[in-house]
Write a protein that holds these residues in place. Structure first.
Motif, mmCIF file in Angstrom:
data_model
loop_
_atom_site.group_PDB
_atom_site.id
_atom_site.type_symbol
_atom_site.label_atom_id
_atom_site.label_comp_id
_atom_site.label_asym_id
_atom_site.label_seq_id
_atom_site.Cartn_x
_atom_site.Cartn_y
_atom_site.Cartn_z
ATOM 1 N N UNK A 225 2.803 -2.473 -12.093
ATOM 2 C CA UNK A 225 1.432 -2.507 -11.594
ATOM 3 C C UNK A 225 0.588 -3.528 -12.351
ATOM 4 N N UNK A 226 0.814 -3.643 -13.658
ATOM 5 C CA UNK A 226 0.021 -4.568 -14.471
ATOM 6 C C UNK A 226 0.425 -6.018 -14.240
ATOM 7 N N UNK A 227 1.699 -6.251 -13.955
ATOM 8 C CA UNK A 227 2.217 -7.613 -13.770
ATOM 9 C C UNK A 227 2.707 -7.809 -12.333
ATOM 10 N N UNK A 228 1.951 -7.282 -11.397
ATOM 11 C CA UNK A 228 2.416 -7.246 -10.009
ATOM 12 C C UNK A 228 2.663 -8.640 -9.440
ATOM 13 N N UNK A 256 -0.840 5.368 -9.527
ATOM 14 C CA UNK A 256 -1.147 6.631 -10.198
ATOM 15 C C UNK A 256 -0.286 6.808 -11.446
ATOM 16 N N UNK A 257 1.004 6.527 -11.322
ATOM 17 C CA UNK A 257 1.886 6.647 -12.483
ATOM 18 C C UNK A 257 1.477 5.675 -13.578
ATOM 19 N N UNK A 258 1.144 4.446 -13.182
ATOM 20 C CA UNK A 258 0.743 3.442 -14.166
ATOM 21 C C UNK A 258 -0.555 3.844 -14.860
ATOM 22 N N UNK A 259 -1.534 4.307 -14.078
ATOM 23 C CA UNK A 259 -2.821 4.696 -14.657
ATOM 24 C C UNK A 259 -2.656 5.882 -15.601
ATOM 25 N N UNK A 260 -1.848 6.846 -15.210
ATOM 26 C CA UNK A 260 -1.646 8.016 -16.070
ATOM 27 C C UNK A 260 -0.895 7.648 -17.346
ATOM 28 N N UNK A 261 -0.032 6.646 -17.259
ATOM 29 C CA UNK A 261 0.644 6.194 -18.472
ATOM 30 C C UNK A 261 -0.353 5.534 -19.420
ATOM 31 N N UNK A 262 -1.284 4.762 -18.863
ATOM 32 C CA UNK A 262 -2.360 4.206 -19.687
ATOM 33 C C UNK A 262 -3.180 5.331 -20.321
ATOM 34 N N UNK A 274 -7.109 -0.834 -13.372
ATOM 35 C CA UNK A 274 -5.928 -0.869 -12.511
ATOM 36 C C UNK A 274 -6.185 -0.131 -11.200
ATOM 37 N N UNK A 275 -6.794 1.044 -11.302
ATOM 38 C CA UNK A 275 -7.092 1.814 -10.096
ATOM 39 C C UNK A 275 -8.135 1.112 -9.229
ATOM 40 N N UNK A 276 -9.106 0.478 -9.877
ATOM 41 C CA UNK A 276 -10.125 -0.247 -9.117
ATOM 42 C C UNK A 276 -9.504 -1.405 -8.339
ATOM 43 N N UNK A 277 -8.579 -2.110 -8.968
ATOM 44 C CA UNK A 277 -7.898 -3.213 -8.287
ATOM 45 C C UNK A 277 -7.061 -2.697 -7.123
ATOM 46 N N UNK A 278 -6.370 -1.572 -7.345
ATOM 47 C CA UNK A 278 -5.569 -0.984 -6.265
ATOM 48 C C UNK A 278 -6.461 -0.522 -5.121
ATOM 49 N N UNK A 279 -7.636 -0.005 -5.449
ATOM 50 C CA UNK A 279 -8.578 0.432 -4.414
ATOM 51 C C UNK A 279 -9.055 -0.756 -3.581
ATOM 52 N N UNK A 280 -9.327 -1.862 -4.246
ATOM 53 C CA UNK A 280 -9.739 -3.067 -3.524
ATOM 54 C C UNK A 280 -8.639 -3.553 -2.582
ATOM 55 N N UNK A 281 -7.393 -3.345 -2.982
ATOM 56 C CA UNK A 281 -6.275 -3.750 -2.132
ATOM 57 C C UNK A 281 -5.904 -2.725 -1.081
ATOM 58 N N UNK A 282 -6.638 -1.620 -1.029
ATOM 59 C CA UNK A 282 -6.378 -0.596 -0.027
ATOM 60 C C UNK A 282 -5.144 0.237 -0.291
#
Length: 332
Positions: A225-228, A256-262, A274-282
């Protein structure tokens, strides 16, 4: 290394394997492009990529990680009898927290999870993939070592031979038997590069199929997720297949898994970003949006009057690095 330790830390090792594989592939692809343009590769870049026994480069570390995972790591049945609870114990949720220390319980959970993670083709197919991935990495590593030596020859001895040939006292009889060696070294480099890129590209496809067993690996999810963008560029057409094998149609699960690991590491701001970026991408559903809003509320309340920075988690009178970096959040 202890076999039980290898299995218990498998999530970290797999994350490192994927990260370093992509890094190595990217660096060698750059050298392939350089060779196509200039007819030579960088000896310094290859030396740093490989490293030495006392200062291993990323390719050497990748080879070691592959050996640990695919050669040295025993099967779950090899470590279960050695003092750890058997796999027939009640499910993880039924184990009382007071029985044993927390680290012991985490190891048991990891071992059980890996015991259940088998590719659809069965354990035999999984072992075959592991062996081939390990072989691809090892073969490419030693080809790269040969390429490094050819790069040294081309960078130093080929140029030196040309300089010597310009000395008036050097005759044709003295020089001509040697003049073709520089071209032969260049041809060897071209063949080595072709073999390396062919083997690593095939290994990437094998790796994309193999990683289906890592659907519960939060550390891998965090890296993906961080280096997508980087991962998508390296895996190419296999990237969508990789995500499908890991998360199916539930792409939100990756974030979700990536954010919870953070969050597990105490890093709320990267999780929120990370979640904000994913939200922007739908890519977020209800669960992801709920977590994002919760993190937004926490950040707003912390910056609102407590004097504690939401980015660094400290009470500061001076701006912290995230604020100075222009993120617009943090101590101010």
């Amino acid at each position: 290394m202890n076999g039980r330790w290898l299995l218990a830390n498998r999530d970290f090792l797999v994350r490192d394997l994927v990260r370093d594989y992509c890094t190595v592939y990217s660096l060698l692809a750059d050298q392939r492009h350089r060779f196509d343009v200039d007819g030579a590769v960088s000896y310094t870049a290859l030396r740093d990529l490989l490293g030495e026994a006392m200062r291993k480069g990323v390719f050497w570390r990748l080879k070691d990680t592959a050996h640990h995972l695919f050669r040295n790591s025993p099967g779950i049945e090899a470590v279960a009898p050695g003092g750890m609870p058997s796999l027939e114990l009640p499910p993880q949720g039924d184990i009382p927290t007071e029985s044993g220390n927390a680290a012991e319980q985490e190891q048991i959970k990891a071992l059980r999870r890996h015991a259940d993670n088998v590719l659809p083709g069965g354990a035999g197919a999984q072992k075959a993939l592991e062996g081939l991935i390990d072989w691809c990495i090892g073969y490419a590593f030693h080809e790269c070592a040969k390429l490094k030596e050819d790069a040294f020859q081309g960078q130093h001895y080929a140029n030196r031979l040309i300089q010597i040939s310009r000395i008036p006292a050097v005759t044709a009889d003295m020089y001509n038997p040697l003049r073709g060696l520089g071209g032969q070294t260049s041809e060897s480099s071209s063949r080595e590069l072709s073999r390396i890129m062919h083997v690593l590209a095939h290994g990437l496809r094998l790796l994309a199929s193999y990683l289906a067993v890592e659907r519960h690996n939060a550390h891998l999810a965090r890296w993906l997720a961080s280096e997508e963008d980087f991962a998508r560029r390296i895996f190419g057409q296999s990237y969508d297949h990789l995500l499908a094998s890991l998360y199916g149609n539930d792409r939100e699960r990756l974030y979700l898994m990536a954010a919870r690991d953070f969050l597990h590491a105490g890093r709320r701001e990267p999780a929120r970003a990370l979640l904000a970026k994913a939200h922007q991408g739908g890519s977020l559903g209800l669960e992801g949006l709920t977590l994002l809003r919760e993190l937004d509320r926490e950040a707003a309340s912390e910056c609102g009057g407590s004097g504690i920075c939401a980015a660094c988690g400290k009470k500061n009178s001076l701006p912290c690095l995230p604020f100075l970096a222009g993120q617009g959040r943090g101590c101010a």
